[in-house]
Scaffold this active site. Structure first.
Site, mmCIF file in Angstrom:
data_model
loop_
_atom_site.group_PDB
_atom_site.id
_atom_site.type_symbol
_atom_site.label_atom_id
_atom_site.label_comp_id
_atom_site.label_asym_id
_atom_site.label_seq_id
_atom_site.Cartn_x
_atom_site.Cartn_y
_atom_site.Cartn_z
ATOM 1 N N GLU A 40 0.835 -1.201 0.000
ATOM 2 C CA GLU A 40 0.000 0.000 0.000
ATOM 3 C C GLU A 40 0.868 1.249 0.000
ATOM 4 O OE1 GLU A 40 -0.070 2.035 2.878
ATOM 5 O OE2 GLU A 40 -0.112 0.748 4.647
ATOM 6 N N ARG A 65 0.446 -1.767 12.446
ATOM 7 C CA ARG A 65 -0.239 -2.785 11.638
ATOM 8 C C ARG A 65 -0.605 -2.255 10.257
ATOM 9 N NH1 ARG A 65 -1.086 -7.216 14.468
ATOM 10 N NH2 ARG A 65 -2.544 -8.073 12.936
ATOM 11 N N CYS A 70 7.743 -1.104 -1.690
ATOM 12 C CA CYS A 70 8.862 -2.050 -1.697
ATOM 13 C C CYS A 70 9.934 -1.754 -0.654
ATOM 14 C CB CYS A 70 9.486 -2.132 -3.088
ATOM 15 S SG CYS A 70 10.371 -0.643 -3.632
ATOM 16 N N HIS A 108 13.578 0.043 -7.014
ATOM 17 C CA HIS A 108 12.982 -1.096 -6.326
ATOM 18 C C HIS A 108 14.018 -1.705 -5.394
ATOM 19 C CE1 HIS A 108 10.281 -4.378 -5.559
ATOM 20 N NE2 HIS A 108 11.100 -5.279 -6.077
ATOM 21 N N ASP A 124 10.796 -11.291 -2.410
ATOM 22 C CA ASP A 124 10.243 -9.983 -2.760
ATOM 23 C C ASP A 124 8.778 -9.932 -2.339
ATOM 24 O OD1 ASP A 124 9.516 -7.561 -3.834
ATOM 25 O OD2 ASP A 124 10.426 -7.905 -5.788
#
Length: 278
Positions: A40, A65, A70, A108, A124
């Site tokens: 998210e 939580r 990435c 990334h 990943d």
């Protein structure tokens, strides 16, 4: 990372502490992470600072939580794996975009993980729709996964994407899903702080797709996927059957975040760069 933090992280995943850092245990932790911790980008649209420090990442995943993108997800997961005895290295990648052009440097973050049984894996948990399980870091081998068919290949000078960002470096690898290149990995280990500029660009630039759209997504227990993109809720079954519906009210949106992703928000995020799309 102390023992209490490890236990809190494992509780978030619904996992027990593995007796040994094996490939089998890594496979289970990887899948549980994808099910429990959403991919998210809500922090970008809530005005929350993204800090690439292990303590801050662990707090976000365990105490708050929340999920992340990435840098956050793989940064936190790598910290957990290292605390469990795995040998972990952070790898920098550049994502393939339109016309197979490569993204920015440090686009990334992925993980190279070596296990007690002598195997080397690409882990990943921060690329959205990707492999459900770690991929063997073996060139040219087709790997069947619930997320598709994957292959890791050497990124030679004639590989796709050369025109999008220069020639491949020595030892660079391309990760392919169903025949299409997803990202190019350097094999030189990096430190978490090396990714700060990439995280800043993706969380602030109007050219970044992360600032132009809202996404919250995770794998479901049956192997499908649930995604909330703005106000559009998409559910995809393991067989590929897809359904969508539009959420009409803020209350509906907050309820889906809470009940389907475990994320408690006090307000609905607003797209940071709405003029660039939503």
């Amino acid at each position: 990372m102390d023992s209490a933090q490890v236990d809190a992280y494992l509780r978030r995943l619904g996992a027990v502490r593995p007796a040994s850092p094996t490939s089998e245990a890594l496979r289970e932790l990887h899948l549980r992470h994808l099910r429990a911790v959403p991919f998210e980008n809500l922090s970008i649209h809530l005005g929350e600072e993204i800090v690439l420090e292990e303590g801050r990442l662990l707090e976000k995943v365990t105490t708050a939580r929340r999920g992340g993108f990435c840098y956050e997800l793989n940064g936190a997961f790598g910290t957990l794996l290292a605390a469990l005895g795995y040998e972990v290295e952070l790898l920098a990648g550049r994502v393939y975009g339109d016309e197979e052009r490569l993204g920015i440097p440090y686009d990334h973050l992925a993980l190279r993980v070596r296990t007690a049984d002598g195997a080397t894996w690409l882990a990943d948990v921060g690329f959205g729709a990707h492999s459900h399980h770690p991929l063997a870091l073996e060139e040219g081998v087709e790997q069947k996964d619930p997320g598709g068919t994957f292959r890791v290949r050497a990124a030679g000078p004639d590989a796709a994407g050369v025109t999008g960002g220069g020639r491949a470096g020595a030892g660079d690898l391309d990760v392919l899903r169903n025949g299409s290149p997803q990202y190019r990995l350097e094999t030189r280990p990096r430190a978490l702080g090396d990714f700060a500029a990439g995280a800043w660009w993706h969380s602030t630039s109007p050219l970044s797709h992360f600032t132009r759209s809202l996404v919250c997504s995770r794998i479901t227990e049956d192997g499908g996927r649930i995604t909330l993109g703005g106000r559009t809720l998409t559910t995809t079954a393991a067989d590929g059957t897809r359904g969508t519906r539009e959420l009409e009210t803020d209350e509906e949106v907050l309820k889906v975040y809470r009940e389907r992703f475990g994320i408690e928000l006090s307000r609905v995020p607003t797209v940071r760069n709405p003029d660039q799309g939503s």
